[in-house]
Design a protein around this motif. Structure first.
Motif, mmCIF file in Angstrom:
data_model
loop_
_atom_site.group_PDB
_atom_site.id
_atom_site.type_symbol
_atom_site.label_atom_id
_atom_site.label_comp_id
_atom_site.label_asym_id
_atom_site.label_seq_id
_atom_site.Cartn_x
_atom_site.Cartn_y
_atom_site.Cartn_z
ATOM 1 N N SER A 14 0.845 -1.189 0.000
ATOM 2 C CA SER A 14 0.000 0.000 0.000
ATOM 3 C C SER A 14 0.883 1.242 0.000
ATOM 4 O O SER A 14 1.654 1.465 0.939
ATOM 5 C CB SER A 14 -0.908 0.000 1.232
ATOM 6 O OG SER A 14 -1.696 1.178 1.288
ATOM 7 N N TRP A 15 0.777 2.042 -1.060
ATOM 8 C CA TRP A 15 1.552 3.275 -1.223
ATOM 9 C C TRP A 15 0.613 4.478 -1.167
ATOM 10 O O TRP A 15 -0.523 4.411 -1.618
ATOM 11 C CB TRP A 15 2.266 3.298 -2.570
ATOM 12 C CG TRP A 15 3.304 2.257 -2.779
ATOM 13 C CD1 TRP A 15 3.117 0.908 -2.920
ATOM 14 C CD2 TRP A 15 4.718 2.477 -2.900
ATOM 15 N NE1 TRP A 15 4.315 0.275 -3.116
ATOM 16 C CE2 TRP A 15 5.320 1.206 -3.120
ATOM 17 C CE3 TRP A 15 5.529 3.612 -2.860
ATOM 18 C CZ2 TRP A 15 6.693 1.061 -3.287
ATOM 19 C CZ3 TRP A 15 6.896 3.458 -3.032
ATOM 20 C CH2 TRP A 15 7.469 2.200 -3.236
ATOM 21 N N ARG A 16 1.133 5.587 -0.661
ATOM 22 C CA ARG A 16 0.406 6.859 -0.681
ATOM 23 C C ARG A 16 1.302 7.931 -1.296
ATOM 24 O O ARG A 16 2.495 7.992 -1.009
ATOM 25 C CB ARG A 16 -0.029 7.274 0.736
ATOM 26 C CG ARG A 16 -1.076 6.344 1.348
ATOM 27 C CD ARG A 16 -2.386 6.371 0.569
ATOM 28 N NE ARG A 16 -3.403 5.475 1.114
ATOM 29 C CZ ARG A 16 -3.607 4.237 0.713
ATOM 30 N NH1 ARG A 16 -2.847 3.729 -0.252
ATOM 31 N NH2 ARG A 16 -4.550 3.506 1.241
ATOM 32 N N ASN A 17 0.695 8.745 -2.177
ATOM 33 C CA ASN A 17 1.397 9.840 -2.862
ATOM 34 C C ASN A 17 2.664 9.338 -3.563
ATOM 35 O O ASN A 17 3.755 9.887 -3.412
ATOM 36 C CB ASN A 17 1.749 10.954 -1.873
ATOM 37 C CG ASN A 17 0.517 11.570 -1.244
ATOM 38 O OD1 ASN A 17 -0.495 11.775 -1.913
ATOM 39 N ND2 ASN A 17 0.581 11.841 0.043
ATOM 40 N N HIS A 18 2.493 8.278 -4.337
ATOM 41 C CA HIS A 18 3.607 7.637 -5.024
ATOM 42 C C HIS A 18 3.793 8.258 -6.407
ATOM 43 O O HIS A 18 2.870 8.267 -7.231
ATOM 44 C CB HIS A 18 3.339 6.140 -5.156
ATOM 45 C CG HIS A 18 4.498 5.368 -5.678
ATOM 46 N ND1 HIS A 18 4.371 4.097 -6.194
ATOM 47 C CD2 HIS A 18 5.823 5.672 -5.759
ATOM 48 C CE1 HIS A 18 5.559 3.660 -6.569
ATOM 49 N NE2 HIS A 18 6.449 4.589 -6.316
ATOM 50 N N GLN A 32 -2.240 9.185 -5.642
ATOM 51 C CA GLN A 32 -2.542 9.453 -4.239
ATOM 52 C C GLN A 32 -2.706 8.150 -3.469
ATOM 53 O O GLN A 32 -2.396 8.089 -2.282
ATOM 54 C CB GLN A 32 -3.799 10.312 -4.133
ATOM 55 C CG GLN A 32 -3.622 11.729 -4.648
ATOM 56 C CD GLN A 32 -4.813 12.605 -4.341
ATOM 57 O OE1 GLN A 32 -5.886 12.129 -3.958
ATOM 58 N NE2 GLN A 32 -4.650 13.906 -4.522
ATOM 59 N N ARG A 33 -3.183 7.122 -4.176
ATOM 60 C CA ARG A 33 -3.313 5.793 -3.558
ATOM 61 C C ARG A 33 -2.938 4.732 -4.580
ATOM 62 O O ARG A 33 -3.397 4.752 -5.714
ATOM 63 C CB ARG A 33 -4.755 5.576 -3.081
ATOM 64 C CG ARG A 33 -5.021 4.180 -2.510
ATOM 65 C CD ARG A 33 -6.416 4.097 -1.893
ATOM 66 N NE ARG A 33 -7.459 4.451 -2.832
ATOM 67 C CZ ARG A 33 -8.035 3.600 -3.697
ATOM 68 N NH1 ARG A 33 -7.625 2.343 -3.742
ATOM 69 N NH2 ARG A 33 -8.992 4.004 -4.504
ATOM 70 N N GLN A 34 -2.082 3.811 -4.175
ATOM 71 C CA GLN A 34 -1.702 2.665 -4.998
ATOM 72 C C GLN A 34 -1.653 1.435 -4.096
ATOM 73 O O GLN A 34 -0.748 1.287 -3.286
ATOM 74 C CB GLN A 34 -0.338 2.878 -5.666
ATOM 75 C CG GLN A 34 0.113 1.713 -6.539
ATOM 76 C CD GLN A 34 1.542 1.874 -7.030
ATOM 77 O OE1 GLN A 34 2.351 2.555 -6.415
ATOM 78 N NE2 GLN A 34 1.866 1.235 -8.144
ATOM 79 N N ASP A 35 -2.654 0.579 -4.212
ATOM 80 C CA ASP A 35 -2.741 -0.637 -3.402
ATOM 81 C C ASP A 35 -2.567 -1.845 -4.324
ATOM 82 O O ASP A 35 -3.301 -2.003 -5.298
ATOM 83 C CB ASP A 35 -4.078 -0.723 -2.671
ATOM 84 C CG ASP A 35 -4.237 0.384 -1.643
ATOM 85 O OD1 ASP A 35 -3.224 0.782 -1.042
ATOM 86 O OD2 ASP A 35 -5.370 0.864 -1.455
ATOM 87 N N SER A 43 -10.192 7.342 -10.296
ATOM 88 C CA SER A 43 -9.572 6.113 -9.818
ATOM 89 C C SER A 43 -9.778 5.021 -10.857
ATOM 90 O O SER A 43 -10.656 5.117 -11.727
ATOM 91 C CB SER A 43 -10.154 5.682 -8.473
ATOM 92 O OG SER A 43 -11.539 5.417 -8.584
#
Length: 352
Positions: free
Chosen positions: A197-201, A228-231, A262
């Motif tokens: 789970s990444w944020r602001n990637h 902003q979100r990468q899951d 998204s």
């Protein structure tokens, strides 16, 4: 690999340092790079890298461990990420067979670490077979986790687990990251399950999707995309059915969100390898990926011949076809101006 053993004043104290690396080079003929046929040179079988790993025995089964690894491009000599001395990882920690391993520094996303090993791109020495824009982080393209803490459990009956947490930093990692996996490896079978789970990637999609816009953001003139979100969720497995034949597969799902929109990407991948003799293997693999309004279908076949345990030569043909919004766009290649793209590749790879 070059091993160096160092002995301290204590009879029990022992240190080891391993210098290692990988270099791949070859020629690729691309049938459609933005509408024209092109010939390119550069690493494809395995991303080029060099590294150093070390271990010091501290007594009572406790060891200090470290690793440094940098990616580079053999055709130009440039680093994979400009300005980074060790772009793939740089970490130090403590390890115990009883309690596990704790490390700190820049470390691989577990999607790269645990899923990649069973993928077509890795097993079949063909980076073109990684998935659109590397959104699921299977390829080693710089999506490592900075400012991170990682714990690895001891291996029990073939099972182990890893967990990483990366702290947000305004200059090197805008958002927090966490990643976890479960891995099983015993005999002819290995498998893994991963969640990251990444944020602001910040992601480089310039040549990755064959489109000039993505989720409302422009990709023109080399612009980077900020998720902003990468899951990422993934499963992978490899089974060696006989001494000559093995099969492997990967499933990933990536949920992405930008400021206004998204999207979800799902990818199903299968591959098989057959050894015709002790030195030669035939490979076949492909995937189907669904991303928004585009479906990516890709297939590759190849022949890999081992000159030694560390040196191979190979020939590959990889084909991608898209349906929907985006054009064909294989990893590492300039995108096509249409729905089809084929890469013919011959090359040589050496581990040192």
């Amino acid at each position: 690999m070059l091993y160096i053993l160092l002995y301290g004043s204590s009879a029990r104290a022992q240190s080891s340092v391993v210098l290692y690396g990988s270099i791949d080079e070859g020629i690729t003929f691309n049938t459609n790079a933005q509408g024209s046929r092109t010939v390119t040179v550069g690493p494809v079988a395995v991303p080029d890298f060099y590294g150093v790993r070390g271990k010091e025995d501290l007594g009572d089964e406790l060891s200090a461990v470290f690793a440094l690894q940098n990616g580079f491009k053999s055709n130009t000599g440039q680093g994979t990420i400009a300005g980074d001395a060790f772009s793939q990882f740089a970490w130090v920690g403590l390890s115990s067979p009883r309690y596990g391993t704790l490390t700190l520094g820049r470390q691989l996303d577990l999607a790269t670490d645990a899923l990649r090993i069973n993928s077509n791109g890795s097993v079949q020495y063909n980076f073109y077979l990684f998935h659109p824009a590397n959104l699921d982080n299977l390829g080693i393209t710089g999506d490592s986790i900075s400012n991170s803490v990682k714990y690895t459990t001891p291996t029990i009956d073939g099972f182990s687990a890893n967990g990483i947490y990366g702290f947000a930093d305004s200059s090197t990692q805008p958002g927090r990251v966490y990643s976890a996996d479960f891995v099983y490896s015993r005999g002819p079978f290995r498998a893994s399950a991963v969640y990251s789970s990444w944020r602001n990637h910040v992601i480089n999609l310039v040549s990755g999707l064959g489109d000039t816009h993505f989720l409302g953001e422009s990709l023109a003139n080399g612009a980077l995309f900020t998720a902003q979100r990468q899951d990422i969720m993934g499963l992978s497995a490899l089974y060696k059915a006989t001494d000559k034949f093995q099969v492997h597969g990967v499933f990933t799902q990536v949920n992405l969100a930008a400021a206004a929109n998204s999207v979800r990407m799902r990818t199903v991948e299968l591959g098989a390898d057959y050894s015709t003799n002790f030195a030669n293997s035939l490979t076949m693999g492909g995937y189907v990926s669904w991303l928004g309004g585009t479906q990516y279908d890709e297939m590759g076949v190849g022949d890999v011949y081992s000159l030694s345990r560390r040196t191979i030569v190979y020939a590959q043909v990889t084909y991608q076809r898209t349906a929907g919004v985006g054009n064909a766009a294989m990893p590492l290649l300039a995108p096509a101006n249409g729905s089809n793209q084929t890469a013919f590749r011959v090359g040589m790879h050496h581990f040192f």
